[in-house]
Motif scaffolding. Structure first.
Motif, PDB file in Angstrom:
ATOM      1  N   THR A   1       0.737  -1.288   0.067  1.00  0.00           N
ATOM      2  CA  THR A   1      -0.160  -0.035  -0.042  1.00  0.00           C
ATOM      3  C   THR A   1       0.867   1.283  -0.048  1.00  0.00           C
ATOM      4  OG1 THR A   1      -0.169   0.117   2.522  1.00  0.00           O
ATOM      5  CG2 THR A   1      -1.502  -1.181   1.324  1.00  0.00           C
ATOM      6  N   ARG A   2       2.096   1.383   0.568  1.00  0.00           N
ATOM      7  CA  ARG A   2       2.867   2.358   0.475  1.00  0.00           C
ATOM      8  C   ARG A   2       4.278   1.924   0.892  1.00  0.00           C
ATOM      9  NH1 ARG A   2       0.595   6.176   5.255  1.00  0.00           N
ATOM     10  NH2 ARG A   2      -1.425   5.676   4.384  1.00  0.00           N
ATOM     11  N   ILE A   3       5.241   2.814   0.510  1.00  0.00           N
ATOM     12  CA  ILE A   3       6.781   2.448   0.753  1.00  0.00           C
ATOM     13  C   ILE A   3       7.484   3.712   0.973  1.00  0.00           C
ATOM     14  CG2 ILE A   3       6.831   0.544  -0.660  1.00  0.00           C
ATOM     15  CD1 ILE A   3       7.914   2.137  -3.081  1.00  0.00           C
TER      16      ILE A   3
ATOM     17  N   GLN B   1      10.997   0.861   4.023  1.00  0.00           N
ATOM     18  CA  GLN B   1       9.992   0.431   4.925  1.00  0.00           C
ATOM     19  C   GLN B   1       8.654   0.069   4.077  1.00  0.00           C
ATOM     20  OE1 GLN B   1       9.529   3.703   7.510  1.00  0.00           O
ATOM     21  NE2 GLN B   1      11.034   2.959   8.974  1.00  0.00           N
ATOM     22  N   ILE B   2       7.994  -0.937   4.154  1.00  0.00           N
ATOM     23  CA  ILE B   2       7.054  -1.309   3.333  1.00  0.00           C
ATOM     24  C   ILE B   2       5.694  -1.641   3.995  1.00  0.00           C
ATOM     25  CG2 ILE B   2       6.180  -3.402   1.699  1.00  0.00           C
ATOM     26  CD1 ILE B   2       9.270  -3.928   1.159  1.00  0.00           C
ATOM     27  N   VAL B   3       4.656  -1.122   3.707  1.00  0.00           N
ATOM     28  CA  VAL B   3       3.159  -1.406   4.360  1.00  0.00           C
ATOM     29  C   VAL B   3       2.604  -2.310   3.368  1.00  0.00           C
ATOM     30  CG1 VAL B   3       1.234  -0.281   5.210  1.00  0.00           C
ATOM     31  CG2 VAL B   3       3.586   0.823   5.769  1.00  0.00           C
ATOM     32  N   LEU B   4       1.783  -3.371   4.129  1.00  0.00           N
ATOM     33  CA  LEU B   4       1.088  -4.316   3.153  1.00  0.00           C
ATOM     34  C   LEU B   4      -0.249  -4.182   3.603  1.00  0.00           C
ATOM     35  CD1 LEU B   4       3.383  -7.292   3.640  1.00  0.00           C
ATOM     36  CD2 LEU B   4       3.377  -5.659   2.000  1.00  0.00           C
ATOM     37  N   ASP B   5      -1.505  -4.460   2.768  1.00  0.00           N
ATOM     38  CA  ASP B   5      -2.788  -4.457   3.115  1.00  0.00           C
ATOM     39  C   ASP B   5      -3.219  -5.236   4.049  1.00  0.00           C
ATOM     40  OD1 ASP B   5      -2.486  -6.614   1.294  1.00  0.00           O
ATOM     41  OD2 ASP B   5      -4.027  -5.913   0.004  1.00  0.00           O
TER      42      ASP B   5
ATOM     43  N   GLU C   1      13.473 -10.316   1.223  1.00  0.00           N
ATOM     44  CA  GLU C   1      13.601 -10.708   2.676  1.00  0.00           C
ATOM     45  C   GLU C   1      13.092  -9.701   3.294  1.00  0.00           C
ATOM     46  OE1 GLU C   1      17.054 -12.523   5.637  1.00  0.00           O
ATOM     47  OE2 GLU C   1      17.622 -11.883   3.888  1.00  0.00           O
ATOM     48  N   ILE C   2      12.302  -9.969   4.402  1.00  0.00           N
ATOM     49  CA  ILE C   2      12.040  -9.042   5.456  1.00  0.00           C
ATOM     50  C   ILE C   2      12.717  -9.208   6.642  1.00  0.00           C
ATOM     51  CG2 ILE C   2       9.995  -8.325   6.773  1.00  0.00           C
ATOM     52  CD1 ILE C   2       9.775  -7.533   3.965  1.00  0.00           C
TER      53      ILE C   2
ATOM     54  N   LEU D   1       5.227  -1.610   9.766  1.00  0.00           N
ATOM     55  CA  LEU D   1       6.333  -1.450   8.903  1.00  0.00           C
ATOM     56  C   LEU D   1       7.161  -2.600   8.651  1.00  0.00           C
ATOM     57  CD1 LEU D   1       7.422   1.992  10.285  1.00  0.00           C
ATOM     58  CD2 LEU D   1       5.532   1.596   8.658  1.00  0.00           C
ATOM     59  N   HIS D   2       7.554  -3.102   7.504  1.00  0.00           N
ATOM     60  CA  HIS D   2       8.249  -4.329   7.272  1.00  0.00           C
ATOM     61  C   HIS D   2       9.461  -3.778   6.513  1.00  0.00           C
ATOM     62  CE1 HIS D   2       4.085  -5.314   6.890  1.00  0.00           C
ATOM     63  NE2 HIS D   2       4.121  -6.401   7.093  1.00  0.00           N
ATOM     64  N   PHE D   3      10.637  -4.063   7.034  1.00  0.00           N
ATOM     65  CA  PHE D   3      12.103  -3.620   6.847  1.00  0.00           C
ATOM     66  C   PHE D   3      12.766  -4.496   5.828  1.00  0.00           C
ATOM     67  CE2 PHE D   3      10.834  -1.091  10.691  1.00  0.00           C
ATOM     68  CZ  PHE D   3      11.512  -0.057  10.508  1.00  0.00           C
ATOM     69  N   ALA D   4      13.047  -4.088   4.869  1.00  0.00           N
ATOM     70  CA  ALA D   4      13.833  -4.780   3.739  1.00  0.00           C
ATOM     71  C   ALA D   4      15.024  -3.954   3.181  1.00  0.00           C
ATOM     72  CB  ALA D   4      13.078  -5.098   2.604  1.00  0.00           C
ATOM     73  N   LYS D   5      16.109  -4.776   2.752  1.00  0.00           N
ATOM     74  CA  LYS D   5      17.277  -3.780   2.252  1.00  0.00           C
ATOM     75  C   LYS D   5      17.058  -3.473   0.880  1.00  0.00           C
ATOM     76  CE  LYS D   5      20.514  -6.212   5.410  1.00  0.00           C
ATOM     77  NZ  LYS D   5      21.759  -6.949   5.727  1.00  0.00           N
ATOM     78  N   GLN D   6      15.896  -4.050   0.211  1.00  0.00           N
ATOM     79  CA  GLN D   6      15.605  -3.757  -1.156  1.00  0.00           C
ATOM     80  C   GLN D   6      14.269  -3.643  -1.413  1.00  0.00           C
ATOM     81  OE1 GLN D   6      17.662  -7.645  -2.738  1.00  0.00           O
ATOM     82  NE2 GLN D   6      16.262  -7.425  -4.559  1.00  0.00           N
ATOM     83  N   LEU D   7      13.781  -3.014  -2.470  1.00  0.00           N
ATOM     84  CA  LEU D   7      12.488  -3.100  -2.880  1.00  0.00           C
ATOM     85  C   LEU D   7      12.379  -3.943  -4.066  1.00  0.00           C
ATOM     86  CD1 LEU D   7      11.540   0.780  -3.012  1.00  0.00           C
ATOM     87  CD2 LEU D   7      10.730  -0.944  -1.275  1.00  0.00           C
ATOM     88  N   PRO D   8      10.979  -4.745  -3.876  1.00  0.00           N
ATOM     89  CA  PRO D   8      10.675  -5.438  -5.296  1.00  0.00           C
ATOM     90  C   PRO D   8      10.926  -4.600  -6.684  1.00  0.00           C
ATOM     91  CG  PRO D   8       8.917  -5.624  -3.562  1.00  0.00           C
ATOM     92  CD  PRO D   8       9.758  -4.438  -3.263  1.00  0.00           C
ATOM     93  N   GLU D   9      11.285  -5.253  -7.647  1.00  0.00           N
ATOM     94  CA  GLU D   9      11.360  -4.387  -9.003  1.00  0.00           C
ATOM     95  C   GLU D   9       9.848  -3.805  -9.309  1.00  0.00           C
ATOM     96  OE1 GLU D   9      13.022  -6.894 -11.957  1.00  0.00           O
ATOM     97  OE2 GLU D   9      14.907  -7.115 -10.918  1.00  0.00           O
ATOM     98  N   ASN D  10       8.919  -4.708  -9.140  1.00  0.00           N
ATOM     99  CA  ASN D  10       7.501  -4.318  -9.287  1.00  0.00           C
ATOM    100  C   ASN D  10       6.615  -4.045  -8.075  1.00  0.00           C
ATOM    101  OD1 ASN D  10       4.799  -3.746 -10.022  1.00  0.00           O
ATOM    102  ND2 ASN D  10       4.589  -5.537 -11.402  1.00  0.00           N
TER     103      ASN D  10
END
Length: 878
Positions: free
Chosen positions: A483-485, A498-502, A528-529, A540-549
């Motif tokens: 939903t947001r990054i 930081q990644i937020v999921l629905d 990887e989270i 907030l889900h923490f990751a070292k990289q974002l998905p390409e899509n």
């Protein structure tokens, strides 16, 4: 009007205006990683201003405990020197979440002050924002026009961005504000100089009492502003300052908020505090006044923090509390002559005074008293050690200026305050290099800032609205959308996202339980989270990289191995809490916990060490509950009153909503949002690893469950097997070890006798090697003995001759040691000092040491320096 009545009048007034009255949130924040402490009235409502949650009511009012130890006008080292700034203070506040706005907020503020409290209108001034063309924010014409209905234009002051534009932080909701100031000076002073000229000029009697903030904008990461979708009101009125105005005094400390505490300090110390009305006081009385203000201010901050669950410690929020308390102790020690713990005696006064509105200070009174008393005793011992260290620094100083680096070392390593050092040095005729001290302090601050520096980008919203939910109680996998990054860059962790999921199954860190780890899997990649946290009601889900899509569909997968181990430890924590209360008594309350996959840590209130037998009983009780195969009974969303009526335990310092989650395992019933096993049998087994003290009246148990217990017993088994092998596999291992201990004791006695005989033989040999130098019997030798035996030999030889100066050296474990004995008559008549000898000659062996004038010892690293040290010892006699 008494302070309690002022507080009631405020809450009653806003209740009559349709506001829901809510209790103060804890002063210690546990669910906001951006703040250590509640530093404003609005802190507990941040999620509503950010649009991440829905408040219970669109109108809310309360009185909030706040703690500030940095920022505008609130540096800890300045508190006590004026009459109106504090570490802990109460903030009376009323809020509108998208409901009323400027017209109502300003009208009600004026009505409350002038009609309910009947403050003199001629003493009030108001301010409005003058505008900022650079940011395209106009002059606040609306607020100006509203105020013109109540005051003349000469009482409306235009304020700049610094004074009249309020921001939550570098980013987030913000807006113009309108302050109300009061002039408490005498009529003669007011006639001489207009109060208008003194607004926002740090005048102690012309002070801001109320700030009305109008949340209209959102500050973005690039510094630009955007309009918020809804307009909010956030007001805050300083309770202590309001009491000052209402009680016709010119100092917060002369109000009944502080006078009972001051009276207790006077009773304990025998010293008197003079009110702000008394002019031309002596320098000595001024120091006494400052010290008393520091103490009565700081005890409030420390006591409420402890009551809310924050114990003094050496890190984080605990260090801040320890630092505040130590400052109070030091002021009492230096200026009030208190050499014994006494601040703890103020807690009873505080509890009686504030217990009606803040029941936690009453219910936790004994614990708070015990913790403060122990901290006082500990720091007073530190001050004694500091005095000894300072004496050593002075002895090593040539000239009358002590190194600023040394003073900083005393401050940084031993907690010895700079101003106390300055005071003691002055009494000895010394000073210290303040420039060097400040240089070292700035270096430390720069290191600290660099370590914690974080830059945060704006959220990139992919799906509008509050669509985020948590499904982790029922699932460890779920189909999700992002939903947001946003990107976060810190010196400590580097660049993270930081990644937020629905609809996330990931549990965010909270309630002592660590956050989940796992993966986000799409058709093309796996992310990887590495951690999960909660901030302002967002998971907030923490990751070292974002998905390409980032707009793809994902499967969120929790690492179930870690989750399962963590849940075992969490459920075992509940079972242990029940066992502790059953075995030790119902005074046991949780004071902190950590639950991770490897072990559990549990802090609890208890007045004594838990005996081995009691620990065995606790272990047995928990394991009985595990063996009973108790099924989890989860009440996911029930009214808090119903949960408490069912016997659920609520923890002090935790913030609960109207509806709560309650976890039951048999007789264990607790309010808890964490992850648990479905049946206690899943825990397998429970084992206590350690028990010890954390603070006065606080104990800590660490324990393990499940596979960790299996590993523990396997290690024990392996260790026993190794011991058996070393002992040549005896039939009775215990008997064999006991026999070894007995043999060792006998050999030790024989060795001690041999060493005594060797020392006596060396003594008789070395006495013949004395030489007379300027009427002094001098001996400098290297011997083949241990350090302790060399020390004994030096003393034995020295006492065998009058006017003796003995310097001996030896080597033990490849490290040189030196010892110096000087007859007491030489110390008295010739001013010789064994400590100085050791300090000077110790440099040659890359070491140090010290002791008394007649005997001292040292240890070093450079064996090759012994020869030169023996040669130079004679120079002290010339």
């Amino acid at each position: 009007m008494k302070s309690q009545d002022i507080r009631k009048a405020y809450l009653n007034f806003f209740e009559s205006k349709g506001h829901l009255i809510v209790p103060s949130a804890p002063i210690v924040l546990k669910d906001d990683p951006t703040l250590m402490f509640n530093n404003s009235g609005m802190a507990q409502f941040k999620e509503y201003f950010l649009g991440n949650g829905t408040p219970k009511s669109p109108r809310i009012a309360d009185t909030q405990k706040c703690l500030r130890v940095s920022g505008k006008h609130n540096d800890l080292e300045d508190v006590g020197f004026d009459t109106y700034h504090h570490t802990m203070f109460e903030m009376l506040g009323n809020w509108s979440f998208g409901d009323y706005f400027k017209k109502e907020a300003l009208a009600w503020a004026w009505e409350f002050l002038t009609e309910v409290l009947k403050l003199d209108k001629d003493r009030l001034y108001v301010s409005v924002f003058e505008g900022n063309p650079a940011e395209n924010v106009p002059f606040d014409q609306e607020a100006f026009d509203i105020w013109k209905q109540y005051v003349s234009e000469d009482r409306i002051i235009l304020g700049n961005k610094k004074d009249n534009f309020w921001e939550m932080g570098d980013q987030g909701p913000c807006g113009p504000c309108s302050e109300i100031h009061i002039d408490l000076r005498t009529d003669a002073e007011r006639n001489a100089v207009s109060g208008r000229e003194l607004v926002n000029a740090d005048h102690p009697q012309v002070v801001e009492i109320w700030n009305n903030v109008f949340m209209e904008f959102n500050r973005k990461a690039d510094g630009s502003l955007e309009k918020l979708p809804a307009q909010h009101v956030d007001t805050g009125m300083g309770f202590e300052r309001l009491c000052m105005a209402m009680q016709n005094v010119t100092s917060n400390y002369d109000t009944d908020v502080f006078t009972p505490l001051i009276a207790k300090v006077e009773e304990i110390t025998g010293l008197k505090y003079t009110s702000n009305e008394v002019k031309n006081i002596s320098e000595e009385q001024n120091k006494t006044n400052i010290a008393i203000r520091v103490i009565v201010d700081h005890v409030r901050a420390v006591a409420f923090a402890i009551a809310d669950g924050q114990l003094p410690s050496n890190t984080g929020a605990g260090y801040v509390i320890r630092r505040i308390l130590r400052r109070a102790i030091r002021y009492g020690f230096t200026f009030l002559g208190t050499k014994e713990p006494f601040i703890n005696k103020l807690v009873e006064v505080l509890a009686n005074q504030m217990g009606e509105f803040f029941p936690e200070i009453k219910s936790q009174q004994q614990l708070v008293t015990n913790v403060i008393r122990e901290e006082e005793a500990s720091f007073l011992r530190t001050l004694e050690q500091g005095l000894q260290l300072l004496d050593k620094v002075v002895a090593e100083t040539s000239g009358k200026e002590v190194s600023g680096e040394k003073v900083f070392e005393l401050y940084d390593t031993f907690g010895f305050p700079k101003d106390l050092t300055a005071l003691i040095l002055k009494e000895k005729g010394y000073s210290f290099n303040e420039t060097e001290f400040e240089t070292e302090l700035q270096k430390q601050k720069a290191r600290s800032r660099a370590a914690s520096e974080v830059t945060t980008d704006d959220w990139k919203v992919l799906i509008d609205g509050n669509v985020e939910t948590f499904v982790g109680y029922d699932q460890t996998e779920n189909n999700v959308k992002i939903t947001r990054i946003r990107k976060v860059d810190s010196k400590k962790d580097g660049v993270l996202y930081q990644i937020v999921l629905d609809a996330t199954p990931f549990y965010p860190e909270g309630g002592g339980q660590v956050g989940d780890k796992g993966t986000l899997v799409s058709a093309n990649e796996t992310i990887e989270i590495i951690d999960t946290k909660k901030e302002n009601n967002l998971i907030l889900h923490f990751a070292k990289q974002l998905p390409e899509n980032v707009e793809a569909e994902f499967v969120a997968k929790v690492n179930t191995d870690l989750r399962t181990s963590t849940s075992k430890n969490h459920s075992a924590t509940h079972l242990m809490h029940l066992a502790l209360r059953s075995i030790l008594g119902t005074h046991v309350e949780q004071k902190g916990s950590l639950v991770n996959p490897n072990y559990l840590r549990f802090d609890f209130s208890h007045f004594a060490k838990v005996s081995d037998e009691e620990l065995r009983q606790v272990e047995a009780s928990v394991n009985q509950q595990i063996e009973a195969q108790l099924q989890l009974v989860e009440h996911r969303n029930i009214p808090i009153k119903e949960a408490l009526d069912k016997g659920a335990m609520a923890l002090f310092g935790e913030k609960y909503g109207d509806n709560v989650r309650m976890i039951e395992f048999g007789d264990s019933k607790e309010l808890c949002g964490g992850i648990h096993v479905k049946n206690t049998a899943d825990i397998w087994h429970f084992k206590i690893i350690s028990e010890g003290a954390v603070a006065a009246g606080i104990r800590r148990i660490e324990a393990i469950t499940g596979d960790a217990v299996k590993d523990f017993y396997k290690n024990q088994e392996d260790t026993l097997a190794e011991i058996k092998e070393v002992l040549k596999n005896p039939q009775d291992v215990l008997k064999s070890v006991t026999s070894l201990q007995d043999d060792n004791a006998k050999l030790k006695k024989q060795l001690e006798q041999l060493v005594k005989e060797k020392i006596e033989g060396l003594k008789n040999t070395l006495v013949a090697d004395f030489q007379e130098v300027n009427g002094i019997n001098f001996l400098a030798k290297q011997v083949d003995l241990s350090m302790s035996s060399t020390k004994d030999l030096a003393q034995a030889i020295g006492t065998s001759k009058p006017n003796a100066f003995v310097f001996l050296a030896s080597i033990e474990d490849n490290a040189p040691n030196i010892h110096c004995y000087i007859s007491k008559e030489l110390v008295a008549e010739k001013g010789l000092n064994a400590g100085n000898v050791i300090r000077e000659l110790g440099k040659l062996i890359d070491g140090n040491g010290g002791g008394q004038p007649f005997f001292a010892s040292g240890k070093g690293k450079n064996v090759n320096g012994i020869k030169e040290a023996l040669e130079k010892a004679i120079e002290f006699l010339k």
